[in-house]
Write an enzyme that holds these catalytic residues in place. Sequence first.
Site, PDB file in Angstrom:
ATOM      1  N   GLY A  98       9.584   8.730  -6.995  1.00  8.67           N
ATOM      2  CA  GLY A  98       9.183   7.850  -8.100  1.00  8.67           C
ATOM      3  C   GLY A  98       8.165   8.479  -9.040  1.00  8.67           C
ATOM      4  N   GLY A  99       7.493   7.592  -9.781  1.00  3.89           N
ATOM      5  CA  GLY A  99       6.631   7.966 -10.906  1.00  3.89           C
ATOM      6  C   GLY A  99       5.642   9.093 -10.718  1.00  3.89           C
TER       7      GLY A  99
ATOM      8  N   LEU B 254      -6.336  -1.230  -9.881  1.00  3.43           N
ATOM      9  CA  LEU B 254      -7.802  -1.311  -9.822  1.00  3.43           C
ATOM     10  C   LEU B 254      -8.432  -0.496 -10.950  1.00  3.43           C
ATOM     11  CD1 LEU B 254      -8.384  -1.062  -5.959  1.00  3.43           C
ATOM     12  CD2 LEU B 254      -8.322  -3.102  -7.383  1.00  3.43           C
ATOM     13  N   SER B 255      -7.613   0.007 -11.872  1.00  6.30           N
ATOM     14  CA  SER B 255      -8.148   0.797 -12.985  1.00  6.30           C
ATOM     15  C   SER B 255      -9.189   0.031 -13.800  1.00  6.30           C
ATOM     16  CB  SER B 255      -7.016   1.272 -13.903  1.00  6.30           C
ATOM     17  OG  SER B 255      -6.236   2.212 -13.235  1.00  6.30           O
TER      18      SER B 255
ATOM     19  N   VAL C 267      -0.118   8.352  -0.791  1.00 11.38           N
ATOM     20  CA  VAL C 267      -0.579   8.078  -2.154  1.00 11.38           C
ATOM     21  C   VAL C 267      -1.182   6.668  -2.232  1.00 11.38           C
ATOM     22  CG1 VAL C 267       0.270   7.734  -4.511  1.00 11.38           C
ATOM     23  CG2 VAL C 267       1.031   9.707  -3.195  1.00 11.38           C
TER      24      VAL C 267
ATOM     25  N   GLY D  38      -4.707   7.682  -0.681  1.00  8.36           N
ATOM     26  CA  GLY D  38      -4.685   8.099  -2.085  1.00  8.36           C
ATOM     27  C   GLY D  38      -5.876   7.664  -2.926  1.00  8.36           C
TER      28      GLY D  38
ATOM     29  N   LYS E 247       5.960   6.145 -17.121  1.00 13.96           N
ATOM     30  CA  LYS E 247       5.343   7.452 -17.337  1.00 13.96           C
ATOM     31  C   LYS E 247       6.238   8.445 -18.087  1.00 13.96           C
ATOM     32  CE  LYS E 247       2.101   7.101 -13.551  1.00 13.96           C
ATOM     33  NZ  LYS E 247       1.350   7.778 -12.509  1.00 13.96           N
TER      34      LYS E 247
END
Length: 273
Positions: free
Chosen positions: A127-128, A15-16, A219, A242, A65
């Site tokens: 994870g990331g 959704l960025s 998150v 999150g 990342k």
Amino acid sequence: MKKYLVIGNPIEHSLSPQLHNYWLKKNNINAVYDKKKLNSDDLKDLIFKVKSKEISGINITVPFKKEVISYLDKLTFDAEATQSVNTILLVNDNIIGHNTDISGFKSAIKDTKYNFVGKKILILGAGGVVPSIIFALYKMKVSSITLTNRTKIKAEYLQNFYNSDTIEKNGWNKIKVVDWGEVPEFDMIINATSVGLNNNDNLDQDFSKIGKNKFFYDVIYNPKETNFLKKGKDLGNKTENGKKMFIFQAAEAFKIWHDIKPKIDDEVIKLLD
Ligand code: ATR
């Protein structure tokens, strides 16, 4: 027109673009923010588009990342300490990698008014985003962090990464790792796995003996209430998804790129519902 991007794989769910394009418009900035699904092989070429000024800034999400770091010229202190980058831009011909997940998580937690000092934290997943959460938690002076992940070796990798220099230098308690399915004593539990992204996803953990007044944090923000949060709530605990973390990390990236602190109001929060 300046161009910004979020890259990852998968990326459909991100959704960025909604959030950044909303703030760009609100602040009368002539730019556009897009999303792009990427394969590892294409990462290098894309990052170099920042150097050639074809792209002004990139947000990096799972699974790139860490991998992206090899194509950058400089890292901020937080990005270096976590070996995790989610925001890049060009400064004096150098591509700089930032990590805004750390401050995003910290601001989100501050917003809940939860006091972390001395708390025992259990993190599900490796994870990331987990390196950033660990770093933020230590900065907030928690007393202990325990990791558990389906693939144990990934949790052990993070344990070793932090238990070396960083932890000793700062006098933090060492990270512990337990088997997947084990539930040691905790004050706060964080779901940092992708289990819950689908409405019928369920974690295997048994929370029947955890006691009272715990904090369940997920998150994931879409769906708003995962089964993990539902379970936490049904057992009478505090819960939070999150969404705020996502908004705060984006706001920090926006500030880095445009030097404007974007407004986080009800309209923004509704935008992501
Ligand atoms: P990445 O691992 O590529 O960084 P991520 O979305 O940040 O991607 O992390 C996914 C996390 O969810 C991982 O911790 C993953 O566990 P594994 O390391 O064992 O893959 C966890 N995860 C995903 N599906 C899961 C499942 N069905 N049960 C338990 N954990 C799961």
